[in-house]
Design a protein around this motif. Structure first.
Motif, PDB file in Angstrom:
ATOM      1  N   LEU A   1       0.849  -1.134  -0.162  1.00 55.24           N
ATOM      2  CA  LEU A   1      -0.023   0.001   0.067  1.00 55.24           C
ATOM      3  C   LEU A   1       0.904   1.467  -0.104  1.00 55.24           C
ATOM      4  N   PRO A   2       1.715   1.353   0.927  1.00 56.29           N
ATOM      5  CA  PRO A   2       2.780   2.536   0.908  1.00 56.29           C
ATOM      6  C   PRO A   2       3.305   2.910  -0.547  1.00 56.29           C
ATOM      7  N   ILE A   3       3.704   1.738  -0.968  1.00 53.16           N
ATOM      8  CA  ILE A   3       4.505   1.920  -2.582  1.00 53.16           C
ATOM      9  C   ILE A   3       3.641   2.357  -3.535  1.00 53.16           C
ATOM     10  N   LEU A   4       2.362   2.062  -3.573  1.00 51.55           N
ATOM     11  CA  LEU A   4       1.324   2.427  -4.521  1.00 51.55           C
ATOM     12  C   LEU A   4       1.002   3.759  -4.280  1.00 51.55           C
ATOM     13  N   ALA A   5       0.612   4.040  -2.800  1.00 53.61           N
ATOM     14  CA  ALA A   5       0.264   5.428  -2.456  1.00 53.61           C
ATOM     15  C   ALA A   5       1.369   6.480  -2.816  1.00 53.61           C
ATOM     16  N   ALA A   6       2.651   6.112  -2.659  1.00 55.31           N
ATOM     17  CA  ALA A   6       3.832   7.077  -2.594  1.00 55.31           C
ATOM     18  C   ALA A   6       3.967   7.246  -4.431  1.00 55.31           C
ATOM     19  N   ALA A   7       3.629   5.974  -5.143  1.00 55.55           N
ATOM     20  CA  ALA A   7       3.919   6.310  -6.523  1.00 55.55           C
ATOM     21  C   ALA A   7       2.936   7.279  -7.395  1.00 55.55           C
TER      22      ALA A   7
ATOM     23  N   ASP B   1       8.742   8.046  -1.264  1.00 57.70           N
ATOM     24  CA  ASP B   1       8.528   9.017  -1.606  1.00 57.70           C
ATOM     25  C   ASP B   1      10.005   9.774  -1.795  1.00 57.70           C
ATOM     26  N   ASP B   2      10.765   9.723  -0.676  1.00 59.34           N
ATOM     27  CA  ASP B   2      12.153  10.015  -0.672  1.00 59.34           C
ATOM     28  C   ASP B   2      13.039   9.283  -1.985  1.00 59.34           C
TER      29      ASP B   2
ATOM     30  N   ILE C   1       9.018  19.436  -8.720  1.00 56.56           N
ATOM     31  CA  ILE C   1       8.947  20.096  -7.412  1.00 56.56           C
ATOM     32  C   ILE C   1       7.815  19.753  -6.367  1.00 56.56           C
ATOM     33  N   PRO C   2       6.505  19.661  -6.875  1.00 53.05           N
ATOM     34  CA  PRO C   2       5.305  19.165  -6.070  1.00 53.05           C
ATOM     35  C   PRO C   2       5.494  17.736  -5.676  1.00 53.05           C
ATOM     36  N   ALA C   3       6.330  16.994  -6.249  1.00 50.18           N
ATOM     37  CA  ALA C   3       6.270  15.495  -5.998  1.00 50.18           C
ATOM     38  C   ALA C   3       6.856  14.948  -4.731  1.00 50.18           C
ATOM     39  N   ALA C   4       7.359  15.741  -3.821  1.00 49.68           N
ATOM     40  CA  ALA C   4       8.053  15.197  -2.758  1.00 49.68           C
ATOM     41  C   ALA C   4       7.211  15.842  -1.311  1.00 49.68           C
ATOM     42  N   THR C   5       7.615  14.665  -0.490  1.00 47.88           N
ATOM     43  CA  THR C   5       6.838  14.978   1.025  1.00 47.88           C
ATOM     44  C   THR C   5       8.125  15.329   1.963  1.00 47.88           C
TER      45      THR C   5
END
Length: 398
Positions: A103-109, A170-171, A135-139
């Motif tokens: 789930l985290p990989i899917l959500a991050a992608a 995300d990183d 630019i807006p892709a990061a958390t």
């Protein structure tokens, strides 16, 4: 000498705050506010001169301003710590189990793809702005977890863990983007030298070298070679971290000890100093109406709208299709609040913004404006939603 009971009682709340997740977020808010205040005060010229004036002499000619030493040098430590955290999570943490990382990989992608699409839908018509798509892709992990820390027990542990894992993935994506899309003018001699140093580090790892100093020396050499290779120098921090041994033959965890030793310096010194050096936006020069220009509007919309749609939509779809379930014991309102917090870009977004427009200071300032406004809206919205959402409330998917 033992501290008097009254002094211990007075200090205890401050120590608890310093040790909490909330402190890193509060510190970033403070340094960002200080940077913006200075950039719009009579001291604006001094603030700019302090970070951007050229040194008469520098031990590394390529780094001839304090700003470059922070962004290309000190930030390598930030990426090194991120790399250590990623490796630990992949070998022994939340990313080690295929079922929990799904789930985290899917959500991050999707949480990186949707902000990029939103950005391009607004700014993609102008060729000079296309480079800013990431630019807006990061958390920002520290900022987002700091807001969660302020909410204390209102955020279920499963949701906190999900947010942290999404931010880590995300990183990884952001690092890959920097390496692939924001490197130019590759110099093969320096790149081969960097590969040789990395090979030496791999040999040290393979043959069970237990001392830390050879890895530290090689990491510095790797950074120096990558700095001159055309690939952004901070990538060296990630590569070096991924080579650090998880455990030596006697069971000693070099990786975990390095991470524990650096994480405090990273969150309390490196990232705040980067924020202070990069968050100063001259609002008096740009004007508040500048936020409606294509670049800041695209960045802000990507963080606020793209992140929410990408992350919340993917989690909702995954549960409907039976691919993965949302974090246990959470309501859909809480998932929405977490998705909003992922729109806090700050550190990595500011960093990518500087890489995207290296020859246009005006565009860099406009990108900063979009990052700061988008991150602020995301933080306030996420905090408000999680504050009002019922804890441990189970609801059917809408």
């Amino acid at each position: 000498m033992a501290k008097p009971p009254a002094l211990r009682a007075a200090v205890r709340p401050f120590k608890a705050l310093f040790d909490s997740d909330a402190f890193a977020g509060i510190l970033l808010i403070a340094v960002a506010a200080a940077a913006i205040a200075l950039a719009n005060s009579p001291l604006a010229g001094d603030y700019e001169h302090f970070f951007h004036r050229q040194f008469a002499w520098s031990p590394i000619a390529k780094l001839d301003t304090l700003h470059l030493w922070i962004n290309d040098g000190l930030m390598a430590v930030f990426f090194f710590v991120v790399g250590l955290e990623v490796k630990r999570e992949m070998l022994a943490g939340n990313l080690a189990d295929a079922r929990t990382r799904r789930l985290p990989i899917l959500a991050a992608a999707t949480g990186m793809a949707m902000p990029a699409l939103v950005y391009l839908s607004i700014a993609g018509g102008e060729p000079e702005l296309v480079r800013g798509w990431a630019i807006p892709a990061a958390t920002d992990i520290a900022f987002a977890m700091g807001v969660v820390g302020l909410l204390a027990k209102r955020v279920p542990p499963s949701l906190r863990l999900c947010l942290l894992t999404i931010a880590i993935v995300d990183d990884i994506g952001s690092i890959a983007i920097i390496a692939l899309f924001y490197s130019s003018g590759i110099k093969m001699a320096w790149l081969l030298a960097a590969m040789l140093v990395a090979a030496v580090m791999i040999a040290l790892n393979r043959y069970g070298k237990q001392r830390v100093w050879p890895f530290v020396v090689c990491s510095l050499l790797l950074w120096f070679c990558v700095l001159h290779s055309g690939i952004h120098a901070t990538i060296a921090g990630v590569v070096a971290a991924l080579i650090i041994p998880m455990r030596t033959r006697d069971g000693y965890s070099m990786l975990e000890n390095m991470e524990h030793g650096l994480v405090g310096w990273n969150s309390h010194f490196v990232v705040p100093l980067f924020g202070f050096a990069n968050a100063g936006v001259p609002l008096t020069q740009l004007g508040l109406a500048a936020f409606l220009d294509p670049l800041p509007l695209a960045v802000g919309a990507g963080l606020v709208i793209g992140k929410q749609v990408g992350i919340f939509g993917s989690i909702l779809t995954a549960e409907k299709l039976g691919f993965a379930n949302r974090p246990s014991g959470t309501s859909w309102a809480q998932v929405w609040g977490m998705s909003a917090l992922c729109g806090i870009g700050f550190t990595m977004s500011l960093f990518i913004g500087a890489l995207a427009f290296p020859k246009s200071p005006l565009l860099v300032q406009e990108a900063k404006l979009g990052v700061l406004v988008g991150s602020l809206i995301s933080a306030v919205l996420g905090y408000t939603v999680l504050r009002l959402a019922r804890t441990q409330q189970q609801q059917p998917a809408p």
